[in-house]
Scaffold this motif. Structure first.
Motif, PDB file in Angstrom:
ATOM      1  N   GLY A 263      -3.214 -12.561 -10.124  1.00  0.00           N
ATOM      2  CA  GLY A 263      -2.510 -13.681  -9.524  1.00  0.00           C
ATOM      3  C   GLY A 263      -2.396 -13.608  -8.015  1.00  0.00           C
ATOM      4  N   ALA A 264      -1.719 -14.617  -7.449  1.00  0.00           N
ATOM      5  CA  ALA A 264      -1.654 -14.785  -5.998  1.00  0.00           C
ATOM      6  C   ALA A 264      -0.958 -13.619  -5.302  1.00  0.00           C
ATOM      7  CB  ALA A 264      -0.952 -16.094  -5.661  1.00  0.00           C
ATOM      8  N   ALA A 265       0.079 -13.059  -5.906  1.00  0.00           N
ATOM      9  CA  ALA A 265       0.800 -11.960  -5.266  1.00  0.00           C
ATOM     10  C   ALA A 265      -0.114 -10.753  -5.082  1.00  0.00           C
ATOM     11  CB  ALA A 265       2.031 -11.578  -6.083  1.00  0.00           C
ATOM     12  N   ALA A 266      -0.982 -10.520  -6.049  1.00  0.00           N
ATOM     13  CA  ALA A 266      -1.914  -9.402  -5.939  1.00  0.00           C
ATOM     14  C   ALA A 266      -2.936  -9.645  -4.841  1.00  0.00           C
ATOM     15  CB  ALA A 266      -2.617  -9.176  -7.275  1.00  0.00           C
ATOM     16  N   ALA A 267      -3.442 -10.878  -4.753  1.00  0.00           N
ATOM     17  CA  ALA A 267      -4.373 -11.213  -3.677  1.00  0.00           C
ATOM     18  C   ALA A 267      -3.712 -11.032  -2.321  1.00  0.00           C
ATOM     19  CB  ALA A 267      -4.884 -12.637  -3.849  1.00  0.00           C
ATOM     20  N   ASP A 268      -2.450 -11.416  -2.222  1.00  0.00           N
ATOM     21  CA  ASP A 268      -1.705 -11.226  -0.970  1.00  0.00           C
ATOM     22  C   ASP A 268      -1.552  -9.740  -0.642  1.00  0.00           C
ATOM     23  OD1 ASP A 268      -1.439 -13.950  -0.719  1.00  0.00           O
ATOM     24  OD2 ASP A 268       0.623 -14.015  -1.480  1.00  0.00           O
ATOM     25  N   ALA A 269      -1.373  -8.907  -1.676  1.00  0.00           N
ATOM     26  CA  ALA A 269      -1.236  -7.465  -1.453  1.00  0.00           C
ATOM     27  C   ALA A 269      -2.524  -6.883  -0.898  1.00  0.00           C
ATOM     28  CB  ALA A 269      -0.860  -6.765  -2.757  1.00  0.00           C
ATOM     29  N   VAL A 270      -3.662  -7.340  -1.410  1.00  0.00           N
ATOM     30  CA  VAL A 270      -4.957  -6.887  -0.885  1.00  0.00           C
ATOM     31  C   VAL A 270      -5.125  -7.341   0.566  1.00  0.00           C
ATOM     32  CG1 VAL A 270      -7.467  -7.131  -1.096  1.00  0.00           C
ATOM     33  CG2 VAL A 270      -6.064  -6.789  -3.148  1.00  0.00           C
TER      34      VAL A 270
ATOM     35  N   THR B 101      -3.981  -0.632  -8.480  1.00  0.00           N
ATOM     36  CA  THR B 101      -2.647  -0.224  -8.039  1.00  0.00           C
ATOM     37  C   THR B 101      -2.007  -1.297  -7.172  1.00  0.00           C
ATOM     38  OG1 THR B 101      -3.241   2.118  -8.150  1.00  0.00           O
ATOM     39  CG2 THR B 101      -1.360   1.543  -6.774  1.00  0.00           C
ATOM     40  N   LEU B 102      -2.784  -1.878  -6.261  1.00  0.00           N
ATOM     41  CA  LEU B 102      -2.265  -2.975  -5.452  1.00  0.00           C
ATOM     42  C   LEU B 102      -1.917  -4.179  -6.330  1.00  0.00           C
ATOM     43  CD1 LEU B 102      -4.820  -2.790  -2.508  1.00  0.00           C
ATOM     44  CD2 LEU B 102      -2.350  -2.442  -2.277  1.00  0.00           C
ATOM     45  N   GLY B 103      -2.772  -4.451  -7.323  1.00  0.00           N
ATOM     46  CA  GLY B 103      -2.557  -5.612  -8.169  1.00  0.00           C
ATOM     47  C   GLY B 103      -1.316  -5.503  -9.027  1.00  0.00           C
ATOM     48  N   ARG B 104      -1.095  -4.342  -9.599  1.00  0.00           N
ATOM     49  CA  ARG B 104       0.071  -4.140 -10.455  1.00  0.00           C
ATOM     50  C   ARG B 104       1.317  -3.771  -9.651  1.00  0.00           C
ATOM     51  NH1 ARG B 104      -1.136  -3.360 -16.022  1.00  0.00           N
ATOM     52  NH2 ARG B 104      -2.678  -4.977 -16.507  1.00  0.00           N
ATOM     53  N   GLY B 105       1.109  -3.228  -8.459  1.00  0.00           N
ATOM     54  CA  GLY B 105       2.248  -2.788  -7.656  1.00  0.00           C
ATOM     55  C   GLY B 105       2.965  -1.606  -8.273  1.00  0.00           C
ATOM     56  N   ALA B 106       2.266  -0.879  -9.141  1.00  0.00           N
ATOM     57  CA  ALA B 106       2.870   0.249  -9.848  1.00  0.00           C
ATOM     58  C   ALA B 106       1.784   1.238 -10.222  1.00  0.00           C
ATOM     59  CB  ALA B 106       3.608  -0.225 -11.100  1.00  0.00           C
ATOM     60  N   GLY B 107       2.175   2.489 -10.393  1.00  0.00           N
ATOM     61  CA  GLY B 107       1.223   3.510 -10.795  1.00  0.00           C
ATOM     62  C   GLY B 107       1.902   4.859 -10.896  1.00  0.00           C
ATOM     63  N   ASP B 108       1.167   5.829 -11.429  1.00  0.00           N
ATOM     64  CA  ASP B 108       1.714   7.178 -11.481  1.00  0.00           C
ATOM     65  C   ASP B 108       1.197   7.978 -10.289  1.00  0.00           C
ATOM     66  OD1 ASP B 108      -0.892   7.812 -12.120  1.00  0.00           O
ATOM     67  OD2 ASP B 108      -0.446   8.686 -14.079  1.00  0.00           O
ATOM     68  N   CYS B 109       1.469   9.283 -10.265  1.00  0.00           N
ATOM     69  CA  CYS B 109       1.174  10.089  -9.082  1.00  0.00           C
ATOM     70  C   CYS B 109      -0.298  10.050  -8.712  1.00  0.00           C
ATOM     71  CB  CYS B 109       1.646  11.524  -9.287  1.00  0.00           C
ATOM     72  SG  CYS B 109       0.939  12.356 -10.736  1.00  0.00           S
ATOM     73  N   GLU B 110      -1.183  10.058  -9.702  1.00  0.00           N
ATOM     74  CA  GLU B 110      -2.611  10.026  -9.415  1.00  0.00           C
ATOM     75  C   GLU B 110      -3.007   8.738  -8.706  1.00  0.00           C
ATOM     76  OE1 GLU B 110      -3.564  12.284 -13.626  1.00  0.00           O
ATOM     77  OE2 GLU B 110      -3.261  10.127 -13.465  1.00  0.00           O
ATOM     78  N   ASP B 111      -2.423   7.636  -9.136  1.00  0.00           N
ATOM     79  CA  ASP B 111      -2.777   6.337  -8.555  1.00  0.00           C
ATOM     80  C   ASP B 111      -2.342   6.241  -7.101  1.00  0.00           C
ATOM     81  OD1 ASP B 111      -3.655   5.789 -11.127  1.00  0.00           O
ATOM     82  OD2 ASP B 111      -1.746   4.880 -11.705  1.00  0.00           O
ATOM     83  N   PHE B 112      -1.186   6.797  -6.768  1.00  0.00           N
ATOM     84  CA  PHE B 112      -0.766   6.881  -5.365  1.00  0.00           C
ATOM     85  C   PHE B 112      -1.809   7.668  -4.566  1.00  0.00           C
ATOM     86  CE2 PHE B 112       3.365   5.860  -7.161  1.00  0.00           C
ATOM     87  CZ  PHE B 112       4.064   5.227  -6.139  1.00  0.00           C
ATOM     88  N   VAL B 113      -2.234   8.798  -5.119  1.00  0.00           N
ATOM     89  CA  VAL B 113      -3.160   9.675  -4.402  1.00  0.00           C
ATOM     90  C   VAL B 113      -4.500   8.990  -4.171  1.00  0.00           C
ATOM     91  CG1 VAL B 113      -4.518  11.797  -4.604  1.00  0.00           C
ATOM     92  CG2 VAL B 113      -2.074  11.834  -5.104  1.00  0.00           C
ATOM     93  N   PHE B 114      -5.061   8.348  -5.192  1.00  0.00           N
ATOM     94  CA  PHE B 114      -6.358   7.697  -5.030  1.00  0.00           C
ATOM     95  C   PHE B 114      -6.293   6.571  -4.005  1.00  0.00           C
ATOM     96  CE2 PHE B 114      -6.955   8.911  -9.720  1.00  0.00           C
ATOM     97  CZ  PHE B 114      -7.388  10.182  -9.374  1.00  0.00           C
ATOM     98  N   ALA B 115      -5.217   5.791  -4.042  1.00  0.00           N
ATOM     99  CA  ALA B 115      -5.069   4.694  -3.080  1.00  0.00           C
ATOM    100  C   ALA B 115      -4.996   5.234  -1.649  1.00  0.00           C
ATOM    101  CB  ALA B 115      -3.821   3.884  -3.410  1.00  0.00           C
ATOM    102  N   LYS B 116      -4.259   6.315  -1.448  1.00  0.00           N
ATOM    103  CA  LYS B 116      -4.137   6.901  -0.112  1.00  0.00           C
ATOM    104  C   LYS B 116      -5.464   7.528   0.325  1.00  0.00           C
ATOM    105  CE  LYS B 116       0.758   7.938  -0.889  1.00  0.00           C
ATOM    106  NZ  LYS B 116       1.771   9.000  -1.114  1.00  0.00           N
ATOM    107  N   TYR B 117      -6.092   8.237  -0.587  1.00  0.00           N
ATOM    108  CA  TYR B 117      -7.350   8.901  -0.269  1.00  0.00           C
ATOM    109  C   TYR B 117      -8.411   7.901   0.199  1.00  0.00           C
ATOM    110  CZ  TYR B 117     -11.890  11.056  -1.291  1.00  0.00           C
ATOM    111  OH  TYR B 117     -13.194  11.503  -1.221  1.00  0.00           O
ATOM    112  N   PHE B 118      -8.635   6.849  -0.574  1.00  0.00           N
ATOM    113  CA  PHE B 118      -9.687   5.894  -0.219  1.00  0.00           C
ATOM    114  C   PHE B 118      -9.319   5.084   1.022  1.00  0.00           C
ATOM    115  CE2 PHE B 118     -11.055   6.637  -4.630  1.00  0.00           C
ATOM    116  CZ  PHE B 118     -12.395   6.901  -4.391  1.00  0.00           C
ATOM    117  N   THR B 119      -8.047   4.867   1.240  1.00  0.00           N
ATOM    118  CA  THR B 119      -7.634   4.169   2.463  1.00  0.00           C
ATOM    119  C   THR B 119      -7.918   5.037   3.687  1.00  0.00           C
ATOM    120  OG1 THR B 119      -5.909   2.951   1.274  1.00  0.00           O
ATOM    121  CG2 THR B 119      -5.712   3.077   3.668  1.00  0.00           C
TER     122      THR B 119
END
Length: 234
Positions: free
Chosen positions: A52-59, A110-128
């Motif tokens: 949805g739109a909120a997820a697109a806005d998060a990206v 992770t951006l789309g759901r706005g939620a995740g566990d510890c691994e998901d935080f790490v992957f998002a930070k790593y690739f960023t």
């Protein structure tokens, strides 16, 4: 925290590390796992269709934020990225978010759901951080045993953090979803490293050299393939 890789995957990785299968980086390159970048507009469209739109806005916010961080000093980039995901992402177990016992989410998921566990935080930070140009050799996704209940506690739980090495022999800085302050590993006695990995391979404990290539980690291969379908272009 999470039940990150499950006992079978954990045992297989540790066994592979102990055997020290010297396949080198050729296996990683052959698997097509070399960093490239993101097709952000494609990611935005996928997020819109799936979540949805909120997820697109998060990206879009993520894209704009990364653009504003490119010229910052590297340690400031670490701080901004760590705060961005810690403040915008709600911690939740995989079973709650994905109805699966163990799921490695892509940054878009992770951006789309706005939620995740510890691994998901790490992957998002790593690739960023990789998108910002932080060198591969400075970043490792690190499995740890996290002590809970205070300094005298003997209770530990599986956890993952992102480690940043300013130099190969330096004490790494720890990016953690549990606390927003980035601290050196020496100031985190509650965390005991088990093994870590990046595109260069899998590292046992605090080893400086990879002992087995990362493409032996099946969940990592699956993660990269899903990222490709979302606009990741290695």
């Amino acid at each position: 925290m999470s039940h990150f890789a499950g006992p079978h995957l954990f045992r297989s990785i540790v066994a592979a590390c102990r055997r020290r299968v010297a396949l080198g980086l050729a296996g990683v390159l052959a698997a097509g796992l070399v960093w490239g970048g993101f097709e952000i507009e494609r990611m935005r469209q996928v997020a819109l269709q799936r979540y949805g739109a909120a997820a697109a806005d998060a990206v879009e916010l993520w894209r704009n934020s990364v653009g504003g961080w490119r010229d910052l000093a590297e340690e400031e980039q670490l701080r901004r990225v760590n705060e961005f995901f810690n403040r915008r992402t709600r911690f939740a177990d995989d079973m709650v978010v994905w109805a699966q016992a163990d799921y490695w989410a892509t940054p878009l998921e992770t951006l789309g759901r706005g939620a995740g566990d510890c691994e998901d935080f790490v992957f998002a930070k790593y690739f960023t951080l990789r998108e910002l140009g932080v060198a591969e050799g400075r970043l490792r996704m690190t499995y740890v045993r996290a002590r809970i209940g205070g300094p005298a506690s003997s209770i530990t739980q599986a956890h993952m953090v992102l480690s940043y090495y300013p130099t190969p022999e330096a004490v790494p800085l720890v990016l953690d979803n549990l606390i927003t302050e980035i601290r050196p590993a020496s100031a985190r006695p509650d965390l005991a490293p088990v093994f870590s990995f990046n595109m260069q391979g899998v590292f046992v404990g605090g080893a400086a050299q990879a002992s087995t290539p990362v493409d032996r980690v099946s969940r990592w291969r699956e993660l990269i393939l899903r990222m490709r379908s979302e606009g990741y272009t290695p």
